[in-house]
Design a protein around this motif. Structure first.
Motif, PDB file in Angstrom:
ATOM      1  N   LYS A  87      10.360  25.758  82.972  1.00 38.94           N
ATOM      2  CA  LYS A  87      11.744  26.259  82.954  1.00 38.94           C
ATOM      3  C   LYS A  87      11.755  27.780  83.018  1.00 38.94           C
ATOM      4  CE  LYS A  87      14.478  22.773  80.517  1.00 38.94           C
ATOM      5  NZ  LYS A  87      15.231  22.510  79.267  1.00 38.94           N
ATOM      6  N   GLN A  88      10.892  28.419  82.240  1.00 37.04           N
ATOM      7  CA  GLN A  88      10.827  29.880  82.248  1.00 37.04           C
ATOM      8  C   GLN A  88      10.379  30.402  83.596  1.00 37.04           C
ATOM      9  OE1 GLN A  88       8.347  31.066  78.989  1.00 37.04           O
ATOM     10  NE2 GLN A  88       9.930  30.680  77.443  1.00 37.04           N
ATOM     11  N   GLU A  94      20.090  28.913  79.944  1.00 37.82           N
ATOM     12  CA  GLU A  94      21.357  28.409  79.421  1.00 37.82           C
ATOM     13  C   GLU A  94      22.535  28.944  80.245  1.00 37.82           C
ATOM     14  OE1 GLU A  94      21.928  26.097  76.955  1.00 37.82           O
ATOM     15  OE2 GLU A  94      19.755  25.827  77.109  1.00 37.82           O
ATOM     16  N   GLN A  95      22.347  30.107  80.830  1.00 40.71           N
ATOM     17  CA  GLN A  95      23.394  30.682  81.673  1.00 40.71           C
ATOM     18  C   GLN A  95      23.614  29.790  82.902  1.00 40.71           C
ATOM     19  OE1 GLN A  95      22.735  34.709  82.905  1.00 40.71           O
ATOM     20  NE2 GLN A  95      24.571  34.780  84.181  1.00 40.71           N
ATOM     21  N   LEU A  96      22.518  29.346  83.522  1.00 38.79           N
ATOM     22  CA  LEU A  96      22.627  28.424  84.656  1.00 38.79           C
ATOM     23  C   LEU A  96      23.319  27.139  84.220  1.00 38.79           C
ATOM     24  CD1 LEU A  96      21.976  27.567  87.566  1.00 38.79           C
ATOM     25  CD2 LEU A  96      19.782  26.735  86.723  1.00 38.79           C
ATOM     26  N   LEU A 102      25.414  20.765  87.057  1.00 40.04           N
ATOM     27  CA  LEU A 102      24.780  19.774  87.912  1.00 40.04           C
ATOM     28  C   LEU A 102      23.424  20.273  88.421  1.00 40.04           C
ATOM     29  CD1 LEU A 102      24.982  17.021  89.198  1.00 40.04           C
ATOM     30  CD2 LEU A 102      26.178  18.057  91.129  1.00 40.04           C
ATOM     31  N   GLU A 103      23.376  21.506  88.866  1.00 43.62           N
ATOM     32  CA  GLU A 103      22.108  22.074  89.334  1.00 43.62           C
ATOM     33  C   GLU A 103      21.109  22.153  88.178  1.00 43.62           C
ATOM     34  OE1 GLU A 103      20.184  26.108  91.304  1.00 43.62           O
ATOM     35  OE2 GLU A 103      22.363  25.952  91.122  1.00 43.62           O
ATOM     36  N   TRP A 104      21.592  22.541  87.007  1.00 42.59           N
ATOM     37  CA  TRP A 104      20.720  22.646  85.838  1.00 42.59           C
ATOM     38  C   TRP A 104      20.097  21.287  85.510  1.00 42.59           C
ATOM     39  CZ3 TRP A 104      20.653  20.410  80.988  1.00 42.59           C
ATOM     40  CH2 TRP A 104      19.790  20.986  80.061  1.00 42.59           C
ATOM     41  N   VAL A 105      20.905  20.235  85.537  1.00 39.27           N
ATOM     42  CA  VAL A 105      20.413  18.880  85.252  1.00 39.27           C
ATOM     43  C   VAL A 105      19.394  18.455  86.310  1.00 39.27           C
ATOM     44  CG1 VAL A 105      21.070  16.436  85.180  1.00 39.27           C
ATOM     45  CG2 VAL A 105      22.437  18.133  83.962  1.00 39.27           C
ATOM     46  N   GLN A 106      19.687  18.709  87.573  1.00 40.68           N
ATOM     47  CA  GLN A 106      18.770  18.322  88.648  1.00 40.68           C
ATOM     48  C   GLN A 106      17.425  19.023  88.491  1.00 40.68           C
ATOM     49  OE1 GLN A 106      21.145  19.412  92.024  1.00 40.68           O
ATOM     50  NE2 GLN A 106      21.988  17.356  92.278  1.00 40.68           N
TER      51      GLN A 106
END
Length: 126
Positions: A87-88, A94-96, A102-106
């Protein structure tokens, strides 16, 4: 004929089964019986199918549950560490999450799938 006999030369008990005396065997009990998580269950299934000798050795020595709990714990820690590192490195913040859920979940699901493959290859099926 007696149902049970004790052989003093080897210190073992035998039970009469039909016309034959069969050795009475019991597995040692484990000190603690902690629940085994998902990773430990997967590794257990792998050992049962692909490494039967090691599985039987752990089972008969009374150390199977302890071993699987340890594998589960180590694997879960490794999985979480991999997910956070990925992730890093990919800039998933968290901003995304707040801007484009939806993009964050994908992207998070993709990272978890990659981490799962790595953990399976390195620890569970390795």
């Amino acid at each position: 004929m007696e149902k049970y006999i004790y052989d003093e030369s080897n210190g073992l008990w035998y039970e009469l089964q039909g016309d034959y005396y069969i050795l009475c065997l019991t597995l040692p009990t484990e000190k603690e019986h902690k629940p085994i998580g998902l990773w430990g269950q997967r590794h257990k299934r792998y050992l049962q199918e692909h490494n039967k000798i090691f599985y039987t050795t752990l089972l008969t020595s009374g150390k199977l549950n302890e071993y699987l709990v340890d594998v589960d714990k180590q694997t879960e820690e490794h999985f979480e560490r991999l997910v956070e590192q990925m992730k890093q490195s990919q800039g998933i913040t968290e901003q995304l999450k707040s801007e484009n859920a939806l993009e964050w979940v994908q992207r998070t699901n993709n990272i978890q799938a990659c981490a799962r493959e790595i953990v399976n290859k390195e620890i569970i099926f390795g």
